[in-house]
Design an enzyme around this catalytic site. Structure first.
Site, PDB file in Angstrom:
ATOM      1  CG  ASN A 389      -1.907   1.135   1.099  1.00 56.75           C
ATOM      2  OD1 ASN A 389      -1.678   2.072   0.255  1.00 56.75           O
ATOM      3  ND2 ASN A 389      -2.997   0.778   1.920  1.00 56.75           N
ATOM      4  CG  ASP A 390       1.486   3.420   3.580  1.00 61.88           C
ATOM      5  OD1 ASP A 390       0.485   3.849   3.184  1.00 61.88           O
ATOM      6  OD2 ASP A 390       1.563   2.825   4.795  1.00 61.88           O
ATOM      7  CB  VAL A 391       6.034   0.480  -0.698  1.00 56.61           C
ATOM      8  CG1 VAL A 391       6.413   0.400   0.395  1.00 56.61           C
ATOM      9  CG2 VAL A 391       5.128  -0.628  -1.320  1.00 56.61           C
ATOM     10  CB  VAL A 392       2.304   1.498  -4.694  1.00 59.90           C
ATOM     11  CG1 VAL A 392       3.457   0.124  -5.047  1.00 59.90           C
ATOM     12  CG2 VAL A 392       1.198   0.902  -3.839  1.00 59.90           C
ATOM     13  CB  ALA A 430       1.239   5.450   6.720  1.00 65.54           C
TER      14      ALA A 430
END
Lengths: 463, 94
Positions: A389-392, A430
């Protein structure tokens, strides 16, 4: 003569350890290298056995046997998905060994021994016990969170940082006191207790996705504690190995923090994700989302020339790595190319995704680091996001107001199509809305990652 | 003596840093378990504590430390090897 043999065995072991670590720079040489290192360990242990200080072998023998009996299952039977907690536990063991040796030395000196300790030795002992105790409880807490015995969400309360600071100052104060007055046993054991408390309270506010940094940092502490043991005992091999371990942990924690664009201080004191859920929830739910059926997703995949798969912690949780490999093989059979894009902080520890995929027989030359793969997304027909999720989240590039702004991400949004496998629309760790999920090129395939992948596999077979 | 030890510490830290910088992210998990196994070398300190007749308490503390360190060595090297065995190159397609 004996001294010389012991010394030489340590020199040989040190040499083999460094050769072993050097082997880890390439996957083809790594296994052989670690065998050298294990052999080095054997030499060092055998060398120590003839040390003249040792007069009684019964307890040592018993300890070696019991340790080997516990170590074997921990090495052979722990599944790769449980690796992060396995590492956290062994960090706790390593630190405990350092603390116990330290306490044993101190106890020996002040309850029946000489009754005094040179200042430099005492400083090393105190440092060892302080860092060690902190690591023992900190690593146990990390283990609990990773194993989900404890809630993995950050636990925060008012004045948390103040409490931690007071404890830290207290531990350092006691350390100074005990170095100046080594005979103050209460201060020594008090310092141990305060450091243990601090270890617990420091890890409590840290959430699941920040675990890679914490585990790396604890690794570094554990090494420094071992090094301090070496200073206290006047043993060079301990100093060297502790320094190697400490350097490795330190380097990894820097890399991990960089990959999240955050400082150590921010990870340790920031309690990310607990703070601003209100702001995240407000804008989110109204934005449009396109969901896609497994059939349509499978057709896109089946006719794609280049598919880039982005695995995240969700893949590990669903144990879907084998199904991912199956899907990739089907796509390859139809003439497409499949690459895997690995973000440095994907998963719960450094390199977690690589091991999972290697276990599922994905050849390692298909696994690409962020910097290697980011340029290829524009050519990719499909970017398949599995439980990441957050890494993209493109907000990290474009939205200065976003809490993750500045974090290096995988440019999945630049692919021609993006298919996201996800349980539901809940925000990531996050607590930030992900613009990628609302982009026009993105389709969402809702459901458990493994079930969705199995559907995709059977659909691609049929296509 | 202390200065010599500090030299050793600084140089070893430097060597570690240089070697480990070259380890690719691909192998970061095996790296962690490997350094963990290697730091089980604290076993040599624990053995001295467990085997040198310094009273029951010191012996027991040393004994537990020997167990912990051995666990890390045995478990650490085994799991590292198990992981490294999994990393395979692509086999050329027939």
């Amino acid at each position: 003569m004996r001294e010389l043999i012991v010394g030489l065995s340590y020199v040989g072991a040190t040499f083999l350890f460094i050769i072993g670590l050097r082997g880890l720079t390439h996957p083809d040489r790594a296994r052989r290298g670690m065998q050298y290192a294990a052999f080095g360990m054997l030499i060092a242990v055998c060398g120590t056995l003839i040390n003249h200080e040792i007069v009684d072998y019964r307890w040592i023998g018993a300890g070696l046997v019991i340790g080997a009996l516990i170590g074997y299952p921990l090495g052979m039977w722990v599944p790769t998905t449980a690796l992060p907690q396995r590492i956290a536990m062994s960090l706790s063991f390593g630190a405990l060994a350092a603390v116990l040796v330290g306490v044993s030395e101190y106890y020996h000196a002040f309850h029946g021994g000489e009754g005094s300790i040179p200042t430099a030795t005492m400083a090393a002992l105190a440092f060892e016990v302080l860092l060690g105790s902190l690591t023992v409880t900190g690593a146990l807490m990390a283990f609990g969170k990773l194993q989900e015995i404890l809630p993995s969400q950050p636990i925060t309360y008012k004045g948390q940082n103040a409490v931690n600071f007071v404890l830290f100052a207290g531990a350092v104060g006691l350390l100074i006191a005990v170095v100046i007055h080594p005979e103050m046993t209460a201060a020594f054991y008090g310092m141990m207790g305060v450091a243990a408390m601090l270890g617990i309270l420091m890890v409590i506010p840290i959430g699941g996705a920040d675990m890679p940094v914490v585990v790396a940092l604890l690794n570094s502490y554990c090494g420094l504690a071992a090094s301090a043991t070496g200073f206290a005992l006047g043993n060079s091999i301990l100093i060297i190995c502790g320094a190697l371990d400490g350097a490795s942990g330190f380097l990894l924690s820097i890399l991990m923090s960089k990959a999240m664009n955050r400082s150590f201080a921010n990870v340790l004191f920031g309690a990310f994700g607990g703070g601003e859920p209100a702001a995240a929830a407000a804008g989110g739910s109204a934005l449009p989302v396109r969901s896609i059926s497994a059939e349509d997703a499978a057709i896109q995949l089946a006719y794609a020339k280049l598919v880039i798969i982005i695995p995240g912690y969700g893949m590990a949780v669903a144990q879907a790595q084998h199904t991912v490999r199956e899907l990739a093989e089907l796509i390859e059979k139809r003439g497409g190319e499949v690459k895997y894009a690995i973000h440095p902080v994907a998963g719960r520890m450094p390199g977690h995704m690589n091991v999972l995929l290697a276990e599922a027989n994905v050849p390692y030359d298909r696994l690409y680091d962020m910097d290697e793969i980011n340029g290829e997304f524009p050519q990719a027909d499909v970017a398949l996001v599995i439980g990441a999720n957050d890494v993209v989240n493109p907000a990290a590039r474009s939205d200065p107001a976003s809490p993750i702004y500045g974090m290096p991400i995988l440019d999945a949004d630049k692919a021609k199509h993006v298919i996201v496998l996800k349980r539901g629309m809940a925000a990531g760790f996050a607590g930030i809305e992900n613009a990628l999920f609302h982009a026009s090129a993105t389709s969402m395939l809702f459901g458990d990652a493994k079930t969705s992948l199995m559907k995709l596999v059977s659909e691609v077979k049929a296509a | 003596m202390l200065i010599l030890e500090l030299y050793i510490f600084v140089l070893a830290g430097f060597v570690g840093y240089m070697v480990i910088t070259k380890v690719p992210p691909l192998l970061h998990t095996p790296l962690m378990s490997a350094t963990n196994a290697i730091s089980g070398i604290s076993l040599v300190g624990s053995m001295a504590a467990a085997g040198s007749h310094r009273g029951t308490i010191a012996t027991i503390l040393g004994f537990v430390a020997v167990v912990c360190a051995t666990t890390n060595i045995v478990g650490g090297f085994l799991i590292t090897d198990r992981m490294l065995k999994m990393f395979k190159r692509d086999v050329p397609k027939k």
